[in-house]
Design an enzyme around this catalytic site. Structure first.
Site, PDB file in Angstrom:
ATOM      1  N   ARG A 249       0.844  -1.192   0.000  1.00 45.03           N
ATOM      2  CA  ARG A 249       0.000   0.000   0.000  1.00 45.03           C
ATOM      3  C   ARG A 249       0.885   1.251   0.000  1.00 45.03           C
ATOM      4  O   ARG A 249       2.015   1.222   0.507  1.00 45.03           O
ATOM      5  CB  ARG A 249      -0.922   0.002   1.215  1.00 45.03           C
ATOM      6  CG  ARG A 249      -1.951  -1.125   1.187  1.00 45.03           C
ATOM      7  CD  ARG A 249      -2.874  -1.087   2.382  1.00 45.03           C
ATOM      8  NE  ARG A 249      -3.877  -2.137   2.307  1.00 45.03           N
ATOM      9  CZ  ARG A 249      -3.712  -3.380   2.784  1.00 45.03           C
ATOM     10  NH1 ARG A 249      -2.571  -3.711   3.376  1.00 45.03           N
ATOM     11  NH2 ARG A 249      -4.672  -4.268   2.677  1.00 45.03           N
ATOM     12  N   LYS A 276      -2.884  -1.809   7.218  1.00 46.10           N
ATOM     13  CA  LYS A 276      -4.275  -1.364   7.190  1.00 46.10           C
ATOM     14  C   LYS A 276      -5.144  -2.402   7.885  1.00 46.10           C
ATOM     15  O   LYS A 276      -5.761  -3.259   7.266  1.00 46.10           O
ATOM     16  CB  LYS A 276      -4.736  -1.155   5.746  1.00 46.10           C
ATOM     17  CG  LYS A 276      -6.117  -0.531   5.637  1.00 46.10           C
ATOM     18  CD  LYS A 276      -6.524  -0.372   4.188  1.00 46.10           C
ATOM     19  CE  LYS A 276      -7.919   0.228   4.060  1.00 46.10           C
ATOM     20  NZ  LYS A 276      -8.342   0.354   2.650  1.00 46.10           N
ATOM     21  N   HIS A 347      -1.833   3.778  -5.950  1.00 38.85           N
ATOM     22  CA  HIS A 347      -2.457   2.565  -5.423  1.00 38.85           C
ATOM     23  C   HIS A 347      -2.685   1.532  -6.524  1.00 38.85           C
ATOM     24  O   HIS A 347      -2.851   0.338  -6.260  1.00 38.85           O
ATOM     25  CB  HIS A 347      -3.794   2.931  -4.763  1.00 38.85           C
ATOM     26  CG  HIS A 347      -4.275   1.918  -3.776  1.00 38.85           C
ATOM     27  ND1 HIS A 347      -4.869   0.732  -4.158  1.00 38.85           N
ATOM     28  CD2 HIS A 347      -4.270   1.904  -2.418  1.00 38.85           C
ATOM     29  CE1 HIS A 347      -5.206   0.037  -3.075  1.00 38.85           C
ATOM     30  NE2 HIS A 347      -4.849   0.721  -2.024  1.00 38.85           N
ATOM     31  N   HIS A 374      -4.033  -9.305   2.169  1.00 38.89           N
ATOM     32  CA  HIS A 374      -5.470  -9.464   2.314  1.00 38.89           C
ATOM     33  C   HIS A 374      -5.733 -10.652   3.245  1.00 38.89           C
ATOM     34  O   HIS A 374      -4.854 -11.481   3.466  1.00 38.89           O
ATOM     35  CB  HIS A 374      -6.130  -9.723   0.963  1.00 38.89           C
ATOM     36  CG  HIS A 374      -6.128  -8.527   0.073  1.00 38.89           C
ATOM     37  ND1 HIS A 374      -6.385  -8.595  -1.280  1.00 38.89           N
ATOM     38  CD2 HIS A 374      -5.903  -7.212   0.335  1.00 38.89           C
ATOM     39  CE1 HIS A 374      -6.323  -7.390  -1.807  1.00 38.89           C
ATOM     40  NE2 HIS A 374      -6.023  -6.533  -0.853  1.00 38.89           N
TER      41      HIS A 374
END
Length: 422
Positions: A249, A276, A347, A374
């Protein structure tokens, strides 16, 4: 050494005259008097919390004397020393005063928000409150929640929708949750949104937005060559070269620190606190990190820039200070300068990697998702840890770097039909 500021005197404050433009009289330690063209004399306190610089109102002179303003400054500094934002405390106190006898929307919204913060990512919590303060509180904040009707809410949401449709929908979601909280807390008997969906209130259908990204190989190749030919800052150029290789990111790349780079193992270990994730998840995984295997090409970039920025804690420090990371604006401006505005974003390198590693290199999607940080779980529903499939991911990252090199040179890149893991 910072310049010493001589403290103000009562005479200076009393005799301060208005000018064509507002100006400041500094008292030191963040306190200053803002003199406006309309003869206003307003006490302000500048402070820093984390990476953010903020200004807090402390009242107006002569209602608040110089001595009282200094005392309020000291009270604010005590809160800061304990990691508490004095500005937020003041806002909460103001909201409570607005409705001392009734539960106003602002009061219950802040209480609802405080109960959600622990489970949210810090950025999401901050953005949600800022949107409420900007779009909702000025019109509905002082109203008792028991008196707010759908006819009061609709005009506010429509006003937001005219300017920013997506923000309006997010405010619909937030308000719905706030009123559900009110029902659960027995402040009201019925949620005005009950039985409704966003489409029942909003005037426009939502437009799905994605970060622009060059996900076709023939489109990506010119960008990669443009990055190698970039004539701006060497630090910016290195960051741009590394972005497609590691596809982390934007904030994670900008905040990369030399202490996180393992040159012996060719790994970049990003502390979980920088990822994140929700605050709750960060607390749960405190001390953990996300492992990014570094290809030969990525290692060459780190070695090339180390002599220049190695004395900074950051791999990519800002232009003004070696002790602060590069701004995202610098990288966005570089992409625009190369002529890819509207076609590619910072991004977007994540979308590029996710698409091409899957479709061209034909590598197992769960390896890619894990490398993108993820949520990926095994057959038993357990989250993979940082070392899951590390050998396969190292191989994947090198194959990806070699593929990008092939795109830049115009070589014919053969599709890899063999899966990394069978």
């Amino acid at each position: 050494m910072p310049k010493r500021i001589a403290p103000l005197s009562e005479t200076q404050v009393r005799n301060a005259k208005p000018k064509d433009k507002e100006y400041k009289l500094m008292d030191g330690f963040g306190l200053f008097l803002l003199v406006t063209p309309t003869s206003g004399k307003l006490w302000r306190f500048d402070y820093r919390l984390g990476d953010k610089r903020k200004t807090m109102a402390l009242g107006a002179y002569p209602e608040v004397s110089l001595a009282e303003a200094r005392q309020r400054r000291e009270d604010a500094k005590k809160l800061l020393a304990n990691g508490v934002d004095p500005g937020e405390i003041k806002k909460a106190q103001k909201a409570a005063v607005i409705s001392s006898n009734e539960k106003s929307l602002e009061v219950v919204a802040r209480a609802w928000h405080a109960g959600k913060v622990e489970g949210w990512a810090e950025s999401h919590a901050k953005t949600t409150m800022e949107r409420l303060e900007k779009n909702i509180f000025p019109w509905l904040g002082a109203m008792p929640v028991s008196e707010i009707k759908l006819s009061d809410i609709k005009p506010v949401l429509h006003r937001i929708e005219e300017r920013a449709p997506e923000s309006a929908r997010r405010m619909y979601v937030a308000l719905n949750m706030i009123f559900r909280y009110c029902v659960a807390s027995e402040f009201i008997g019925r949620n005005p949104f009950e039985g409704l969906k966003p489409k029942d209130i909003m005037r426009r259908e939502p437009i799905e937005k994605h970060f622009p990204a060059l996900t076709q190989p023939h489109e990506l190749a010119p960008l990669l060559r443009a990055i190698d030919d970039f004539k701006g800052s060497f630090v910016v150029k290195c960051a741009l070269q590394l972005a497609p290789l590691v596809f982390v990111r934007p904030g994670e790349l900008r905040h990369a620190e030399w202490s996180e780079i393992d040159f012996d193992k060719a790994e970049w270990n990003i502390p979980i606190e920088k990822m994140k994730l929700s605050t709750k998840e960060k607390i749960k995984r405190k001390g953990d990190f996300h492992c990014v295997p570094l290809s030969r090409q990525a290692m060459e970039i780190f070695k090339a820039i180390q002599p220049l920025t190695g004395r900074s804690p950051y791999v990519f420090p800002g232009a003004r200070s070696y002790f602060r990371p590069m701004s995202e604006a610098a990288l966005t401006a570089a992409i625009h300068r190369m002529g890819f505005q509207g076609e590619m974003t910072w991004h977007g390198f994540r979308a590029v990697a996710r698409t091409l590693i899957d479709e061209v290199l034909q590598i197992r999607p769960d390896f890619i998702e894990h490398q993108l940080a993820h949520a990926v779980r095994d057959a038993l529903g357990r989250a993979y840890n940082r070392t899951s499939h590390l050998a396969e991911r190292k191989k994947m990252m090198q194959q990806w770097a070699d593929y990008l090199d092939g795109l830049k040179t115009g070589a014919k890149v053969i599709r890899i039909s063999d899966r990394t893991a069978k």
